[in-house]
Design a protein around this motif. Structure first.
Motif, PDB file in Angstrom:
ATOM      1  N   LYS A 124       0.821  -1.212   0.000  1.00  0.00           N
ATOM      2  CA  LYS A 124       0.000   0.000   0.000  1.00  0.00           C
ATOM      3  C   LYS A 124       0.855   1.261   0.000  1.00  0.00           C
ATOM      4  CE  LYS A 124      -3.550   2.446   2.666  1.00  0.00           C
ATOM      5  NZ  LYS A 124      -4.477   2.374   3.825  1.00  0.00           N
ATOM      6  N   PHE A 125       1.938   1.237   0.762  1.00  0.00           N
ATOM      7  CA  PHE A 125       2.789   2.415   0.898  1.00  0.00           C
ATOM      8  C   PHE A 125       3.987   2.375  -0.061  1.00  0.00           C
ATOM      9  CE2 PHE A 125       0.315   2.457   4.743  1.00  0.00           C
ATOM     10  CZ  PHE A 125       0.120   3.805   4.996  1.00  0.00           C
ATOM     11  N   ASN A 126       3.904   1.476  -1.058  1.00  0.00           N
ATOM     12  CA  ASN A 126       4.930   1.381  -2.104  1.00  0.00           C
ATOM     13  C   ASN A 126       6.321   1.161  -1.511  1.00  0.00           C
ATOM     14  OD1 ASN A 126       5.822   1.318  -4.760  1.00  0.00           O
ATOM     15  ND2 ASN A 126       6.158   3.533  -4.858  1.00  0.00           N
ATOM     16  N   LEU A 127       6.412   0.236  -0.576  1.00  0.00           N
ATOM     17  CA  LEU A 127       7.677  -0.058   0.098  1.00  0.00           C
ATOM     18  C   LEU A 127       8.091  -1.529  -0.049  1.00  0.00           C
ATOM     19  CD1 LEU A 127       6.976   1.869   3.421  1.00  0.00           C
ATOM     20  CD2 LEU A 127       8.626   2.553   1.659  1.00  0.00           C
ATOM     21  N   TYR A 128       7.314  -2.289  -0.802  1.00  0.00           N
ATOM     22  CA  TYR A 128       7.574  -3.730  -0.862  1.00  0.00           C
ATOM     23  C   TYR A 128       8.969  -4.042  -1.407  1.00  0.00           C
ATOM     24  CZ  TYR A 128       6.803  -8.714  -1.466  1.00  0.00           C
ATOM     25  OH  TYR A 128       6.912 -10.082  -1.376  1.00  0.00           O
ATOM     26  N   GLU A 129       9.377  -3.332  -2.445  1.00  0.00           N
ATOM     27  CA  GLU A 129      10.695  -3.587  -3.043  1.00  0.00           C
ATOM     28  C   GLU A 129      11.828  -3.158  -2.106  1.00  0.00           C
ATOM     29  OE1 GLU A 129      11.073  -5.295  -5.770  1.00  0.00           O
ATOM     30  OE2 GLU A 129       8.887  -5.433  -5.981  1.00  0.00           O
ATOM     31  N   LEU A 176       0.495  11.638   0.132  1.00  0.00           N
ATOM     32  CA  LEU A 176       0.152  12.021   1.502  1.00  0.00           C
ATOM     33  C   LEU A 176      -1.278  12.535   1.578  1.00  0.00           C
ATOM     34  CD1 LEU A 176       1.033  12.608   4.456  1.00  0.00           C
ATOM     35  CD2 LEU A 176       1.742  14.877   3.662  1.00  0.00           C
ATOM     36  N   ILE A 177      -1.660  13.422   0.670  1.00  0.00           N
ATOM     37  CA  ILE A 177      -3.009  13.981   0.670  1.00  0.00           C
ATOM     38  C   ILE A 177      -4.047  12.881   0.486  1.00  0.00           C
ATOM     39  CG2 ILE A 177      -4.612  15.453  -0.622  1.00  0.00           C
ATOM     40  CD1 ILE A 177      -2.159  17.262  -1.213  1.00  0.00           C
ATOM     41  N   SER A 178      -3.804  11.981  -0.464  1.00  0.00           N
ATOM     42  CA  SER A 178      -4.738  10.885  -0.718  1.00  0.00           C
ATOM     43  C   SER A 178      -4.898  10.003   0.515  1.00  0.00           C
ATOM     44  CB  SER A 178      -4.253  10.047  -1.896  1.00  0.00           C
ATOM     45  OG  SER A 178      -5.097   8.936  -2.118  1.00  0.00           O
ATOM     46  N   TYR A 179      -3.780   9.710   1.173  1.00  0.00           N
ATOM     47  CA  TYR A 179      -3.832   8.859   2.365  1.00  0.00           C
ATOM     48  C   TYR A 179      -4.622   9.539   3.486  1.00  0.00           C
ATOM     49  CZ  TYR A 179      -2.428   6.397   6.568  1.00  0.00           C
ATOM     50  OH  TYR A 179      -2.448   5.725   7.769  1.00  0.00           O
ATOM     51  N   LEU A 180      -4.358  10.809   3.725  1.00  0.00           N
ATOM     52  CA  LEU A 180      -5.027  11.523   4.816  1.00  0.00           C
ATOM     53  C   LEU A 180      -6.519  11.686   4.549  1.00  0.00           C
ATOM     54  CD1 LEU A 180      -2.395  14.296   5.646  1.00  0.00           C
ATOM     55  CD2 LEU A 180      -2.723  12.070   6.749  1.00  0.00           C
ATOM     56  N   GLU A 181      -6.884  11.964   3.294  1.00  0.00           N
ATOM     57  CA  GLU A 181      -8.306  12.087   2.969  1.00  0.00           C
ATOM     58  C   GLU A 181      -9.021  10.756   3.154  1.00  0.00           C
ATOM     59  OE1 GLU A 181      -8.156  15.757  -0.284  1.00  0.00           O
ATOM     60  OE2 GLU A 181      -8.328  13.673  -0.974  1.00  0.00           O
ATOM     61  N   LEU A 200      -2.137  22.672   1.755  1.00  0.00           N
ATOM     62  CA  LEU A 200      -3.425  22.999   2.371  1.00  0.00           C
ATOM     63  C   LEU A 200      -4.509  23.184   1.318  1.00  0.00           C
ATOM     64  CD1 LEU A 200      -5.350  24.046   4.616  1.00  0.00           C
ATOM     65  CD2 LEU A 200      -4.305  26.296   4.310  1.00  0.00           C
ATOM     66  N   SER A 201      -4.169  23.883   0.248  1.00  0.00           N
ATOM     67  CA  SER A 201      -5.163  24.209  -0.771  1.00  0.00           C
ATOM     68  C   SER A 201      -5.652  22.983  -1.526  1.00  0.00           C
ATOM     69  CB  SER A 201      -4.572  25.220  -1.764  1.00  0.00           C
ATOM     70  OG  SER A 201      -3.532  24.630  -2.537  1.00  0.00           O
ATOM     71  N   LYS A 202      -4.927  21.869  -1.439  1.00  0.00           N
ATOM     72  CA  LYS A 202      -5.277  20.673  -2.192  1.00  0.00           C
ATOM     73  C   LYS A 202      -6.031  19.632  -1.364  1.00  0.00           C
ATOM     74  CE  LYS A 202      -1.281  21.163  -5.260  1.00  0.00           C
ATOM     75  NZ  LYS A 202       0.001  20.564  -5.710  1.00  0.00           N
ATOM     76  N   ILE A 203      -6.168  19.856  -0.070  1.00  0.00           N
ATOM     77  CA  ILE A 203      -6.844  18.892   0.802  1.00  0.00           C
ATOM     78  C   ILE A 203      -8.332  19.193   0.841  1.00  0.00           C
ATOM     79  CG2 ILE A 203      -6.982  17.923   3.119  1.00  0.00           C
ATOM     80  CD1 ILE A 203      -4.098  18.776   3.561  1.00  0.00           C
TER      81      ILE A 203
END
Length: 217
Positions: A124-129, A176-181, A200-203
């Motif tokens: 999910k967090f793109n850390l598998y590799e 980050l924004i996608s995860y927090l939303e 801020l303006s994108k959240i």
């Protein structure tokens, strides 16, 4: 979860002025709060007080109506995830996988279900590799995603993030924004301490509040 702050004041010594002065506010789950203010106004201090790393000079904080002074920092961390401005400060295991597994191993709760959840978090967090890499060899954005992955595995109710977008590129900010939303849509609460007006303006639906002269306005 609801975090209520009532008449909170704090100073670092008896002879120093108050960093926070008679501060009152209620943070509720399902919302993203963007707490801004100049350097030195007490944003990080407030986060540490909520987490129990500092004790207020006066006033109190409650979690769902329970006096936080009766809740140990370790128990607060089960409900609230805190990410430092520099995520490297909270990463110490030899590998990325070990970093995510360590809390469960130390508590003796590691099992196949937890291992499966860790694998899902890595993807999910793109850390598998990167699962066998040392966290300290990672970029800032990767370390931040690792810190968030570790927090997500604890199923906390609230996130407190200190300047989370300060060194991220556009891709990192979008993640980050996608995860927090998504976190807030599922009932979680988020408190961001930041100067980043662009983020801020994108959240979507963010609640903007300002810390000034020790109080929220």
């Amino acid at each position: 979860m609801k975090i209520e702050i009532k008449n909170l004041s704090f100073r670092y010594s008896k002879k120093s002025p108050n960093v926070l002065e008679n501060l009152s506010y209620i943070f509720e789950g399902g919302n993203i709060y963007f707490l801004e203010g100049k350097n030195g106004v007490g944003k990080t201090t407030l986060g540490k007080i909520i987490m129990g790393l500092l004790k207020p000079t006066s006033g109190y904080i409650s979690f769902d109506g329970e006096d936080s002074s009766k809740i140990k920092p370790a128990d607060r961390a089960k409900k609230i995830g805190y990410m430092f401005q520099n995520p490297a400060l909270q990463l110490f295991a030899p590998t990325v996988f070990d970093e995510l597994a360590f809390p469960f191993e130390i508590m003796g709760t590691m099992d196949e279900h937890i291992k499966d959840n860790i694998q899902k978090a890595l993807k999910k967090f793109n850390l598998y590799e990167a699962k066998d890499r040392s966290p300290l060899t990672m970029s800032y954005g990767e370390m931040q995603r690792l810190a968030l992955a570790g927090i997500s595995l604890r199923n906390v109710d609230f996130l407190i993030l200190d300047e989370p977008s300060s060194a991220l590129d556009e891709e990192g900010r979008n993640f980050l924004i996608s995860y927090l939303e998504d976190f807030s849509r599922n009932g979680g609460g988020v408190i961001l301490f930041s100067h980043d007006e662009d983020t801020l303006s994108k959240i979507n639906g963010v609640i903007e509040i300002v810390l000034d002269n020790g109080s929220i306005r």
